[in-house]
Design a protein around this motif. Structure first.
Motif, PDB file in Angstrom:
ATOM      1  N   ARG A  45     -18.565 -11.969  15.872  1.00 54.21           N
ATOM      2  CA  ARG A  45     -18.217 -10.571  15.610  1.00 54.21           C
ATOM      3  C   ARG A  45     -17.333 -10.467  14.396  1.00 54.21           C
ATOM      4  NH1 ARG A  45     -15.727  -6.512  20.164  1.00 54.21           N
ATOM      5  NH2 ARG A  45     -15.748  -4.623  18.852  1.00 54.21           N
ATOM      6  N   SER A  46     -16.372 -11.349  14.257  1.00 49.03           N
ATOM      7  CA  SER A  46     -15.466 -11.298  13.105  1.00 49.03           C
ATOM      8  C   SER A  46     -16.224 -11.620  11.813  1.00 49.03           C
ATOM      9  CB  SER A  46     -14.312 -12.286  13.298  1.00 49.03           C
ATOM     10  OG  SER A  46     -14.811 -13.606  13.430  1.00 49.03           O
ATOM     11  N   ARG A  47     -17.270 -12.452  11.916  1.00 45.16           N
ATOM     12  CA  ARG A  47     -18.055 -12.755  10.727  1.00 45.16           C
ATOM     13  C   ARG A  47     -18.814 -11.526  10.236  1.00 45.16           C
ATOM     14  NH1 ARG A  47     -21.816 -17.792  11.443  1.00 45.16           N
ATOM     15  NH2 ARG A  47     -19.728 -18.682  11.798  1.00 45.16           N
ATOM     16  N   ILE A  48     -19.430 -10.775  11.161  1.00 45.14           N
ATOM     17  CA  ILE A  48     -20.151  -9.551  10.784  1.00 45.14           C
ATOM     18  C   ILE A  48     -19.191  -8.533  10.207  1.00 45.14           C
ATOM     19  CG2 ILE A  48     -21.490  -7.611  11.682  1.00 45.14           C
ATOM     20  CD1 ILE A  48     -22.655  -9.551  13.751  1.00 45.14           C
ATOM     21  N   THR A  49     -18.045  -8.448  10.822  1.00 37.99           N
ATOM     22  CA  THR A  49     -17.050  -7.494  10.333  1.00 37.99           C
ATOM     23  C   THR A  49     -16.610  -7.876   8.935  1.00 37.99           C
ATOM     24  OG1 THR A  49     -16.295  -7.121  12.599  1.00 37.99           O
ATOM     25  CG2 THR A  49     -14.819  -6.439  10.828  1.00 37.99           C
ATOM     26  N   HIS A  50     -16.389  -9.169   8.741  1.00 39.09           N
ATOM     27  CA  HIS A  50     -15.970  -9.637   7.436  1.00 39.09           C
ATOM     28  C   HIS A  50     -17.051  -9.363   6.374  1.00 39.09           C
ATOM     29  CE1 HIS A  50     -13.863 -12.071   4.481  1.00 39.09           C
ATOM     30  NE2 HIS A  50     -15.010 -12.776   4.247  1.00 39.09           N
ATOM     31  N   ARG A  51     -18.316  -9.556   6.753  1.00 35.96           N
ATOM     32  CA  ARG A  51     -19.391  -9.301   5.789  1.00 35.96           C
ATOM     33  C   ARG A  51     -19.473  -7.799   5.438  1.00 35.96           C
ATOM     34  NH1 ARG A  51     -24.960 -12.170   6.973  1.00 35.96           N
ATOM     35  NH2 ARG A  51     -23.512 -13.915   6.528  1.00 35.96           N
ATOM     36  N   ILE A  52     -19.335  -6.949   6.446  1.00 35.83           N
ATOM     37  CA  ILE A  52     -19.366  -5.496   6.189  1.00 35.83           C
ATOM     38  C   ILE A  52     -18.219  -5.113   5.287  1.00 35.83           C
ATOM     39  CG2 ILE A  52     -19.119  -3.221   7.267  1.00 35.83           C
ATOM     40  CD1 ILE A  52     -20.574  -4.370   9.715  1.00 35.83           C
ATOM     41  N   HIS A  53     -17.038  -5.709   5.538  1.00 37.05           N
ATOM     42  CA  HIS A  53     -15.874  -5.399   4.718  1.00 37.05           C
ATOM     43  C   HIS A  53     -16.097  -5.880   3.280  1.00 37.05           C
ATOM     44  CE1 HIS A  53     -11.683  -4.587   3.822  1.00 37.05           C
ATOM     45  NE2 HIS A  53     -11.587  -5.831   3.260  1.00 37.05           N
ATOM     46  N   PHE A  54     -16.786  -7.010   3.158  1.00 37.35           N
ATOM     47  CA  PHE A  54     -17.073  -7.535   1.826  1.00 37.35           C
ATOM     48  C   PHE A  54     -18.018  -6.606   1.057  1.00 37.35           C
ATOM     49  CE2 PHE A  54     -19.749 -10.157  -0.975  1.00 37.35           C
ATOM     50  CZ  PHE A  54     -18.773 -10.638  -1.848  1.00 37.35           C
ATOM     51  N   LEU A  55     -19.042  -6.086   1.734  1.00 31.89           N
ATOM     52  CA  LEU A  55     -19.967  -5.156   1.082  1.00 31.89           C
ATOM     53  C   LEU A  55     -19.265  -3.861   0.694  1.00 31.89           C
ATOM     54  CD1 LEU A  55     -23.146  -5.631   3.315  1.00 31.89           C
ATOM     55  CD2 LEU A  55     -22.791  -6.428   0.962  1.00 31.89           C
ATOM     56  N   LEU A  56     -18.396  -3.391   1.569  1.00 23.45           N
ATOM     57  CA  LEU A  56     -17.664  -2.162   1.258  1.00 23.45           C
ATOM     58  C   LEU A  56     -16.737  -2.360   0.087  1.00 23.45           C
ATOM     59  CD1 LEU A  56     -16.793  -0.829   4.848  1.00 23.45           C
ATOM     60  CD2 LEU A  56     -18.445   0.107   3.206  1.00 23.45           C
ATOM     61  N   GLU A  57     -16.139  -3.528  -0.041  1.00 22.73           N
ATOM     62  CA  GLU A  57     -15.262  -3.777  -1.180  1.00 22.73           C
ATOM     63  C   GLU A  57     -16.041  -3.813  -2.487  1.00 22.73           C
ATOM     64  OE1 GLU A  57     -13.102  -7.328  -0.413  1.00 22.73           O
ATOM     65  OE2 GLU A  57     -11.470  -6.273   0.605  1.00 22.73           O
ATOM     66  N   ARG A  58     -17.316  -4.292  -2.404  1.00 18.50           N
ATOM     67  CA  ARG A  58     -18.123  -4.291  -3.620  1.00 18.50           C
ATOM     68  C   ARG A  58     -18.501  -2.865  -4.037  1.00 18.50           C
ATOM     69  NH1 ARG A  58     -23.027  -8.329  -3.330  1.00 18.50           N
ATOM     70  NH2 ARG A  58     -23.224  -7.410  -5.438  1.00 18.50           N
ATOM     71  N   LEU A  59     -18.788  -2.034  -3.018  1.00 17.54           N
ATOM     72  CA  LEU A  59     -19.155  -0.650  -3.332  1.00 17.54           C
ATOM     73  C   LEU A  59     -17.939   0.222  -3.571  1.00 17.54           C
ATOM     74  CD1 LEU A  59     -22.020  -0.168  -0.707  1.00 17.54           C
ATOM     75  CD2 LEU A  59     -22.262  -0.494  -3.173  1.00 17.54           C
ATOM     76  N   PHE A  60     -16.950   0.034  -2.759  1.00 17.61           N
ATOM     77  CA  PHE A  60     -15.723   0.835  -2.862  1.00 17.61           C
ATOM     78  C   PHE A  60     -14.516  -0.110  -2.960  1.00 17.61           C
ATOM     79  CE2 PHE A  60     -18.741   3.245  -0.270  1.00 17.61           C
ATOM     80  CZ  PHE A  60     -18.862   4.393  -1.034  1.00 17.61           C
ATOM     81  N   PRO A  61     -14.262  -0.638  -4.143  1.00 16.21           N
ATOM     82  CA  PRO A  61     -13.101  -1.550  -4.254  1.00 16.21           C
ATOM     83  C   PRO A  61     -11.805  -0.824  -3.898  1.00 16.21           C
ATOM     84  CG  PRO A  61     -13.934  -0.934  -6.410  1.00 16.21           C
ATOM     85  CD  PRO A  61     -14.895  -0.412  -5.437  1.00 16.21           C
ATOM     86  N   GLU A  62     -10.880  -1.588  -3.409  1.00 19.01           N
ATOM     87  CA  GLU A  62      -9.589  -1.015  -2.991  1.00 19.01           C
ATOM     88  C   GLU A  62      -8.867  -0.440  -4.203  1.00 19.01           C
ATOM     89  OE1 GLU A  62      -5.352  -2.559  -1.241  1.00 19.01           O
ATOM     90  OE2 GLU A  62      -7.176  -3.475  -0.402  1.00 19.01           O
ATOM     91  N   LYS A  63      -8.351   0.769  -3.983  1.00 22.67           N
ATOM     92  CA  LYS A  63      -7.643   1.470  -5.052  1.00 22.67           C
ATOM     93  C   LYS A  63      -6.267   1.890  -4.550  1.00 22.67           C
ATOM     94  CE  LYS A  63     -11.878   3.229  -7.200  1.00 22.67           C
ATOM     95  NZ  LYS A  63     -12.628   4.404  -7.633  1.00 22.67           N
ATOM     96  N   ARG A  64      -5.406   2.021  -5.550  1.00 26.24           N
ATOM     97  CA  ARG A  64      -4.040   2.448  -5.207  1.00 26.24           C
ATOM     98  C   ARG A  64      -3.708   3.702  -6.018  1.00 26.24           C
ATOM     99  NH1 ARG A  64      -0.434  -3.143  -4.976  1.00 26.24           N
ATOM    100  NH2 ARG A  64      -1.672  -4.139  -3.299  1.00 26.24           N
ATOM    101  N   LEU A  65      -3.131   4.671  -5.313  1.00 24.68           N
ATOM    102  CA  LEU A  65      -2.742   5.934  -5.921  1.00 24.68           C
ATOM    103  C   LEU A  65      -1.223   5.945  -6.025  1.00 24.68           C
ATOM    104  CD1 LEU A  65      -3.580   8.734  -6.962  1.00 24.68           C
ATOM    105  CD2 LEU A  65      -3.394   9.555  -4.599  1.00 24.68           C
ATOM    106  N   PHE A  66      -0.686   5.842  -7.291  1.00 24.25           N
ATOM    107  CA  PHE A  66       0.764   5.763  -7.490  1.00 24.25           C
ATOM    108  C   PHE A  66       1.350   7.162  -7.579  1.00 24.25           C
ATOM    109  CE2 PHE A  66      -0.711   1.644  -8.876  1.00 24.25           C
ATOM    110  CZ  PHE A  66       0.289   0.771  -8.424  1.00 24.25           C
ATOM    111  N   LEU A  67       2.521   7.310  -6.913  1.00 25.77           N
ATOM    112  CA  LEU A  67       3.279   8.546  -6.931  1.00 25.77           C
ATOM    113  C   LEU A  67       4.678   8.217  -7.453  1.00 25.77           C
ATOM    114  CD1 LEU A  67       2.214   9.990  -3.447  1.00 25.77           C
ATOM    115  CD2 LEU A  67       1.252  10.538  -5.687  1.00 25.77           C
TER     116      LEU A  67
END
Length: 435
Positions: A2-24
């Motif tokens: 289960r953790s492997r599938i989750t990790h793969r989904i998270h990896f695909l999401l990072e490729r499509l939607f890389p983590e971003k930071r909004l500075f204030l």
């Protein structure tokens, strides 16, 4: 696993939607908001749903607007077509009414002309009889004159023979006197012969003049007969066509009307121009044929008054419904719409058999006519007749209303023959060219 599938989904999401930071940043410190791929996916999905919903809602609104516009345009077109049709029907009805009035005037004029021509015909026939009598007298005088002339010739011949036989020298005094007497008689006979010859010549000339006048009179009579026959043809044929168009047998109608009018004022008495016997006079035959046609016209007019060839509404109206199936049921009459209070007239002579309330008909008038015909006038506002009253064609019997099972002010008009409903417009159309 289960953790492997989750990790793969998270990896695909990072490729499509890389983590971003909004500075204030503020004057004293700086902070940031970290946008994880999952958060960006949720935000993007929500935005896509909102945009898709907006597009679909806008398309639906546009389609409804276009459909409503088309429906309104179609309704307006249908309304315009309906109004044009009503105007055309109204114009056609007015034209038919004018034609009916003109036909009635032509018919009355033809009858008046026929009456005048009949008077002239009788006068010329009387004059012809007088001329025939004069011709007979002249011919008898001529025959007597010719016979007297022949006798005078014979006497002259005998006297001539007697005077030539003896000689003049041997005649006695008595013979001389006899010869003188015979000579005088011969002279008188010759003078009488000349007078008779002159009278005979005058009689012959007078007879020729009378023959010429008689021939001219016969030609005039023939012209009068032709005009009368043409007038009869023009008058009878439209009436024949009217009854046939209504599905009625003209000869049966004539016989039925004649049975009801057998007293004074019935069929015209035939003319008889000669009392000598022998073969019928051609003029008498033609005159009797014209009289028979006049009698047929009179009987037709009587029959036409007793059949519903008229229209019950003479004011402006709309023809809203005809005879035949309507909304799954049989509509047994014709509907004429007009304002409440519009006068209603009977379409033929008859007797009122019902004048009162009758369930779905509302205020109803029934009139019984000849030939097994009954007319009905329904949904009336008021009634001006009572049961048993005799009415004539064109007489007012009530006013248009909205009583009974009715959706608006109109007249429901029925024609029934032997109890069976028939299309009233058959009779109305058949009478349009005559009445």
């Amino acid at each position: 696993m289960r953790s492997r599938i989750t990790h793969r989904i998270h990896f695909l999401l990072e490729r499509l939607f890389p983590e971003k930071r909004l500075f204030l940043r503020s004057d004293t410190e700086t902070r940031f908001i970290r946008l994880k791929p999952e958060t960006q996916l949720v935000a993007w999905t929500g935005s896509a749903v909102v945009v898709a919903w907006t597009i679909i809602a806008t398309a639906i609104l546009l389609m409804d607007s276009i459909g409503a516009g088309n429906f309104r345009a179609q309704a307006q077109r249908d309304q315009m077509t309906y109004e044009q049709r009503l105007n055309a029907l109204s114009s056609e009805r007015d034209a038919r009414a004018m034609e009916a009035v003109a036909a009635q005037e032509r018919f009355n004029s033809a009858l008046a002309q026929i009456s005048i021509m009949q008077s002239e015909l009788l006068a010329t026939e009387e004059k012809r009889r007088e001329l025939e009598t004069g011709m007979e007298v002249v011919q008898a005088t001529l025959r007597n004159t010719m016979r007297a002339r022949e006798e005078a010739r014979e006497q002259l011949a005998e006297l001539s023979a007697e005077t030539e036989s003896p000689t003049v020298g041997t005649l006695s005094e008595d013979a001389v006197g006899t010869v003188d007497l015979l000579a005088n008689a011969l002279a008188e006979t010759a003078a009488e012969r000349d007078m008779i010859a002159a009278d005979a010549e005058f009689a012959v000339d007078h007879a020729r003049e009378m023959e010429l006048e008689l021939r001219l009179l016969q030609e005039r009579n023939d012209q009068i007969f032709r005009q009368l026959e043409e007038a009869m043809l023009v008058s009878v044929e439209p009436l024949d066509e009217m009854f046939r168009a209504a599905g009625m047998n003209p000869q049966n109608l004539i016989n039925q009307v004649r049975r009801g009018y057998t007293g004074t004022g019935g069929p015209l008495t035939p003319l008889q121009f000669s009392t000598r016997g022998g073969t019928p006079d051609p003029d008498a035959l033609r005159a009797n044929s014209i009289l028979n046609s006049m009698d047929r016209i009179n009987l037709y007019r009587i029959a036409a008054e007793k059949a519903p060839f008229s229209i019950p509404v003479t004011s402006s109206f709309r023809y809203t419904s005809g005879f035949g199936p309507r909304w799954g049921r049989m509509h047994k009459g014709a509907d004429f719409a007009a304002p409440i209070g519009t006068p209603i007239y009977t379409t033929a002579d008859g007797v009122v058999t019902h004048a009162g309330w009758s369930s779905g008909y509302g205020r109803l008038i029934k009139i019984r006519h000849d030939f097994g015909i009954e007319t009905r006038y329904a949904h009336l506002n008021s009634m001006d007749v009572t049961v048993g009253q005799r009415v004539s064609r064109g007489e007012r019997i009530g006013a248009m209303g909205n009583s009974g099972r009715s959706t608006g002010p109109h007249l429901h008009y029925e024609v029934r023959v032997n109890g069976e409903p028939v299309n009233p417009m058959i009779y109305i159309r058949a009478g349009q060219d005559v009445f």
